[in-house]
Motif scaffolding. Structure first.
Motif, PDB file in Angstrom:
ATOM      1  N   TYR A   5       0.828  -1.195   0.000  1.00 47.28           N
ATOM      2  CA  TYR A   5       0.000   0.000   0.000  1.00 47.28           C
ATOM      3  C   TYR A   5       0.865   1.247   0.000  1.00 47.28           C
ATOM      4  N   SER A   6       0.247   2.369  -0.312  1.00 49.42           N
ATOM      5  CA  SER A   6       0.888   3.678  -0.195  1.00 49.42           C
ATOM      6  C   SER A   6      -0.026   4.575   0.616  1.00 49.42           C
ATOM      7  N   THR A   7       0.554   5.375   1.478  1.00 46.13           N
ATOM      8  CA  THR A   7      -0.225   6.291   2.291  1.00 46.13           C
ATOM      9  C   THR A   7      -1.011   7.253   1.406  1.00 46.13           C
ATOM     10  N   GLY A   8      -2.297   7.394   1.693  1.00 46.27           N
ATOM     11  CA  GLY A   8      -3.150   8.299   0.941  1.00 46.27           C
ATOM     12  C   GLY A   8      -3.759   7.704  -0.305  1.00 46.27           C
ATOM     13  N   ALA A   9      -3.374   6.479  -0.651  1.00 50.61           N
ATOM     14  CA  ALA A   9      -3.865   5.847  -1.875  1.00 50.61           C
ATOM     15  C   ALA A   9      -5.148   5.054  -1.613  1.00 50.61           C
ATOM     16  N   CYS A  10      -5.750   4.575  -2.694  1.00 50.78           N
ATOM     17  CA  CYS A  10      -6.984   3.806  -2.571  1.00 50.78           C
ATOM     18  C   CYS A  10      -6.769   2.460  -1.894  1.00 50.78           C
ATOM     19  N   SER A  11      -5.518   2.055  -1.735  1.00 48.96           N
ATOM     20  CA  SER A  11      -5.199   0.805  -1.029  1.00 48.96           C
ATOM     21  C   SER A  11      -5.667   0.839   0.416  1.00 48.96           C
ATOM     22  N   GLU A  26       0.070  -9.202   6.541  1.00 46.07           N
ATOM     23  CA  GLU A  26       1.198  -8.286   6.638  1.00 46.07           C
ATOM     24  C   GLU A  26       0.935  -7.107   5.713  1.00 46.07           C
ATOM     25  N   THR A  27       1.645  -6.023   5.972  1.00 42.72           N
ATOM     26  CA  THR A  27       1.579  -4.887   5.053  1.00 42.72           C
ATOM     27  C   THR A  27       2.988  -4.428   4.718  1.00 42.72           C
ATOM     28  N   GLN A  28       3.116  -3.857   3.557  1.00 44.08           N
ATOM     29  CA  GLN A  28       4.368  -3.212   3.162  1.00 44.08           C
ATOM     30  C   GLN A  28       4.046  -1.881   2.517  1.00 44.08           C
ATOM     31  N   ARG A  29       4.516  -0.814   3.151  1.00 44.52           N
ATOM     32  CA  ARG A  29       4.309   0.523   2.607  1.00 44.52           C
ATOM     33  C   ARG A  29       5.327   0.760   1.494  1.00 44.52           C
ATOM     34  N   VAL A  30       4.853   1.251   0.376  1.00 44.18           N
ATOM     35  CA  VAL A  30       5.750   1.569  -0.739  1.00 44.18           C
ATOM     36  C   VAL A  30       5.531   3.018  -1.147  1.00 44.18           C
ATOM     37  N   SER A  31       6.607   3.717  -1.390  1.00 44.36           N
ATOM     38  CA  SER A  31       6.536   5.110  -1.785  1.00 44.36           C
ATOM     39  C   SER A  31       6.276   5.221  -3.283  1.00 44.36           C
ATOM     40  N   ARG A  32       5.965   6.434  -3.723  1.00 47.67           N
ATOM     41  CA  ARG A  32       5.776   6.685  -5.152  1.00 47.67           C
ATOM     42  C   ARG A  32       7.046   6.327  -5.929  1.00 47.67           C
ATOM     43  N   GLU A  33       8.211   6.665  -5.337  1.00 47.97           N
ATOM     44  CA  GLU A  33       9.482   6.372  -5.991  1.00 47.97           C
ATOM     45  C   GLU A  33       9.722   4.867  -6.092  1.00 47.97           C
ATOM     46  N   GLU A  34       9.399   4.152  -5.037  1.00 44.67           N
ATOM     47  CA  GLU A  34       9.560   2.693  -5.068  1.00 44.67           C
ATOM     48  C   GLU A  34       8.639   2.055  -6.088  1.00 44.67           C
ATOM     49  N   ARG A  35       7.412   2.564  -6.195  1.00 44.23           N
ATOM     50  CA  ARG A  35       6.468   2.014  -7.173  1.00 44.23           C
ATOM     51  C   ARG A  35       6.935   2.243  -8.595  1.00 44.23           C
ATOM     52  N   ALA A  36       7.695   3.303  -8.808  1.00 44.58           N
ATOM     53  CA  ALA A  36       8.173   3.636 -10.157  1.00 44.58           C
ATOM     54  C   ALA A  36       9.441   2.879 -10.526  1.00 44.58           C
ATOM     55  N   SER A  37      10.008   2.152  -9.569  1.00 46.08           N
ATOM     56  CA  SER A  37      11.276   1.468  -9.823  1.00 46.08           C
ATOM     57  C   SER A  37      11.091   0.258 -10.729  1.00 46.08           C
ATOM     58  N   ALA A  38      12.133  -0.082 -11.438  1.00 48.07           N
ATOM     59  CA  ALA A  38      12.091  -1.254 -12.322  1.00 48.07           C
ATOM     60  C   ALA A  38      11.869  -2.519 -11.516  1.00 48.07           C
TER      61      ALA A  38
END
Length: 203
Positions: A5-11, A26-38
């Motif tokens: 999930y990402s904070t503030g997102a529909c997740s 479990e949860t794993q927070r991912v940032s916008r930058e992490e989501r954009a990573s290859a």
């Protein structure tokens, strides 16, 4: 099960549903930058988006699919309707309303029209989006008249609606006079599971 999930997102909707269900996860927070990573796009979601639900190596994307999966996977939580085809259809009617009508209507407010490169024009698209969203939220308010939950009983559609109402507050959308929606938000915010999830996501 693991929710990306990402904070503030529909997740946030899926996170609340998992908490309502009460199954270990479990949860794993991912940032916008992490989501954009290859790496994220190759391993988790080629769209670079959240939510993603992982279970035994299976990765499920798309919010509506995840919410429906959770409702079907844990029928004892009674988040997918009253057990009748009509009840299930009502849940999916309002889930589709939020997922297909309300959520996309926020796109200009989240920068989707920045490509226009003209401030005045971009602001017009945002004003139009706010007016359109007001009309959509009026429909939701009317549906909530005499009801605690959007589909008649608590369901997977409610946390998703709650997410969009949080966005509306942050984007200065006029919700004045929509008293049924105001009561709905208060009901969600008073829910212990919702409070727990919000505390985790904003920590």
């Amino acid at each position: 099960m693991k929710l990306y999930y990402s904070t503030g997102a529909c997740s946030l909707a899926d996170h609340i549903v998992l908490e309502w269900i009460g199954t270990p996860y479990e949860t794993q927070r991912v940032s916008r930058e992490e989501r954009a990573s290859a790496d994220y796009k190759q391993r988790i979601n080629p769209a670079g988006a959240v939510p993603v639900l992982e279970e035994d190596g299976w990765l499920l994307t798309q919010n509506a699919a995840i919410l429906n999966y959770l409702a079907d996977r844990f029928p004892e939580a009674k988040l997918g309707g009253d057990g009748t085809p009509e009840g299930r259809a009502e849940v999916n009617r309002w889930l589709a309303f939020v997922n297909s009508d309300v959520h996309p209507a926020f796109k200009p407010l989240f920068g989707a029209t920045a490509y226009l490169e003209d401030k005045a024009t971009i602001e017009k698209t945002k004003d139009a989006a706010r007016k359109g969203l007001r009309a959509l939220f009026e429909r939701a308010d009317a549906q909530l008249a005499g009801r605690d939950w959007i589909a008649g009983q608590r369901s997977i559609a409610d946390p998703y609606l709650f997410v969009t109402l949080r966005w509306a507050k942050g984007q200065n959308i006029d919700l004045g006079g929509l008293d049924n929606l105001a009561r709905f938000v208060a009901r969600m915010e008073a829910d212990a599971a919702v409070q727990k999830v919000l505390a985790e996501e904003t920590a």
